[in-house]
Design a protein around this motif. Sequence first.
Motif, PDB file in Angstrom:
ATOM      1  N   UNK A 172       9.756  32.419  26.814  1.00 55.83           N
ATOM      2  CA  UNK A 172       8.427  32.479  26.657  1.00 55.83           C
ATOM      3  C   UNK A 172       7.893  31.552  25.942  1.00 55.83           C
ATOM      4  N   UNK A 173       6.451  31.164  26.225  1.00 55.08           N
ATOM      5  CA  UNK A 173       5.946  30.117  25.450  1.00 55.08           C
ATOM      6  C   UNK A 173       4.421  30.414  25.247  1.00 55.08           C
ATOM      7  N   UNK A 174       3.983  30.093  24.226  1.00 56.96           N
ATOM      8  CA  UNK A 174       2.898  30.054  23.601  1.00 56.96           C
ATOM      9  C   UNK A 174       2.256  28.929  23.093  1.00 56.96           C
ATOM     10  N   UNK A 175       1.199  28.349  23.296  1.00 57.11           N
ATOM     11  CA  UNK A 175       0.516  27.250  22.507  1.00 57.11           C
ATOM     12  C   UNK A 175      -0.909  27.463  22.328  1.00 57.11           C
ATOM     13  N   UNK A 176      -1.585  26.922  21.380  1.00 54.08           N
ATOM     14  CA  UNK A 176      -3.147  27.046  20.902  1.00 54.08           C
ATOM     15  C   UNK A 176      -3.568  25.615  20.697  1.00 54.08           C
ATOM     16  N   UNK A 177      -4.775  25.352  21.260  1.00 60.05           N
ATOM     17  CA  UNK A 177      -5.287  24.234  20.844  1.00 60.05           C
ATOM     18  C   UNK A 177      -6.867  24.364  20.752  1.00 60.05           C
ATOM     19  N   UNK A 178      -7.463  23.416  20.044  1.00 59.78           N
ATOM     20  CA  UNK A 178      -8.857  23.615  19.495  1.00 59.78           C
ATOM     21  C   UNK A 178      -9.464  22.186  19.494  1.00 59.78           C
ATOM     22  N   UNK A 179     -10.471  21.722  20.191  1.00 59.07           N
ATOM     23  CA  UNK A 179     -11.251  20.520  20.137  1.00 59.07           C
ATOM     24  C   UNK A 179     -10.318  19.609  20.657  1.00 59.07           C
TER      25      UNK A 179
END
Length: 632
Positions: free
Chosen positions: A536-543
Amino acid sequence: MTKTAATPFDWRPFLLRWSGEWADSLPEDAGRSEADEAARRDRWLGFPPASEERIAAMEARLGRRMPPSYREFLQVSDGWRHAGNFIWLLAGTTDVRRHDNESGLADMFEEYLDDDAGPDERRDADIWRRGLQLDVESDITHVLLDPEGVDEDGEWAVYTWASWRAEAPERHANFAEFMRAMYREFHSLHARPVDGEPEFANDTTRELDALMEQARLEALRGHGERAVHALDEARGYGRPRAAGLGDQIRRLLGQTYMVYFEDVVTDPQYAPELLPALVAEHAAHSYRDDSTLKFHLRGAGDDVVSLAYAMLEQVRDGTYRYTAPGPFGEAVERARELARWGDTDGAWRTLMDALPVWQPLGPDHLAPLGWVADPLLGTLLTPERGRELLATPRGGQTGEVPDPAAGLDPDGLAWLADPGPDHDLTSYRFVLVEDVEPEDLPGRLADGDEAALRVPMTSAEVRRRLLGGQREFSSYDDKALMAVGRAGPRWSFAFDGAPAPFHRQRFVSPAAAAGTGSRAVVVWSGLRNWRGEPFFHLSVAQDGAERYAFTYAAGEIGRTGEIPGALDPDRFFGSRAEAAETERSLLEAVTAEFGVRLPRHALMNGRLHTFTTRSWTRPPGEGEAYAVVSIG
């Protein structure tokens, strides 16, 4: 017009009506036998009544008391001419006899039985030995009374069979039901007079046409399922337009077999609404010869036939677009735009809210129907929704508005962990982007010519048209074929329900690229994956920069950045919970953290735009081996 089997049948008025209608259906100058001419002149197809003594003598000869409805018939007429159009003489007291397999049909039907045939099948085949024969003169049509097919009222079943019909023997509950069926057959074969025949109009046809008109109004008032029963009765008598009206209701209930909109679809007034449904069903069966479409359009003018084949091409290439006039047509356009981006529940409600102001193209138009062939709108239909549409008053009629049909899309993301009748996604991946329209996702996740949306397709069409034509495969290149749409307020999604295998060492999350000037979330789940270790993979990015991420694979957790407590992987992978339970908990946490959802119906059954992303894996490094396979 119908009676229950337990109610004694009033034979004389029934037979007199039949006889009179038969006499009136004959051309004045046609050559006839003396017997038929006498029957026409006397307006009586029967014979003198049989006395009780004659009936008793027949029963003594056969060793059985006859069933009630046949006895009562004989007391009115000792035999009958022209029972339907293929039985020219039906037996009276002197002609009824045991069949005793005289036709040899028992042997033929027994040959068809396999070793698993049950008692009922063997009993049906034996009717040719035990049955009493009623046909005296016919067009190779057999009629048998079954002395063992006795019901609680003492009635015997009647079987009919004709080799030229290429069908199994037809069973009638009793003799009265058989005669009613033959009366309907008589009507069906005279409902459309040919050259030289008088117009077939009588009290029965007028009663049936009045019944059809009442059913038409009932359908528009929201009683479609009740109306179709009346239309089916008229259809049994061959009344023109009855099948075409009833088929409109049947199609909205999800029925497609033998639904041809007969008599109505060939009318230029109604063709624009009914042809799309007809040609869409034809197109769905690729083995059909296109020339067979003309069979269902027999009697149509050249303009209607040309329109049908033009629509067939549009349906096949996905360019057919349903339109309608007035406010309902405006709602159709809004619904299509909602369905285009996955909001099928919203699209359906938009159509239903506008349905009361819909207007038919004419008196034989019962409901909007062309939309079922629209590539975006057609997937909205379910039997439950069809019933809601049919229960909604429309076309200027009033009535009680039904409760809305339940939506097809659950909230959130957790449905992905729950196998259903139309899906079992053991591995999937998706990208969520905030404050970005779905049509802008390819510009963030793809390059060059691939940064463009394709026409909407179902997941099956995607596999058949795009993946099925793939000729080169690489062990290092992982370009995802993704469907796009809206993921709730302010969010868009790109979804892949059949991803390539996950390579942890070479995986590159697209979150940073997707989140330029915005926020992006990437999820790739394979906790129930059958092709390797769960992950399971989760990644969060902003700008444009990755803020945090974690990957669970091979029983270990790798993490970067400051992960919010609600998404901390230790909360999910520290226990011995089942994979599906862990997956569901993770998806619920992502839903709560970002307020997002994915549209189940659109992804599994609808049509969505697709595009191909850049690779989700880095290029091979120095010394890393890879393979490229080319086909053809």
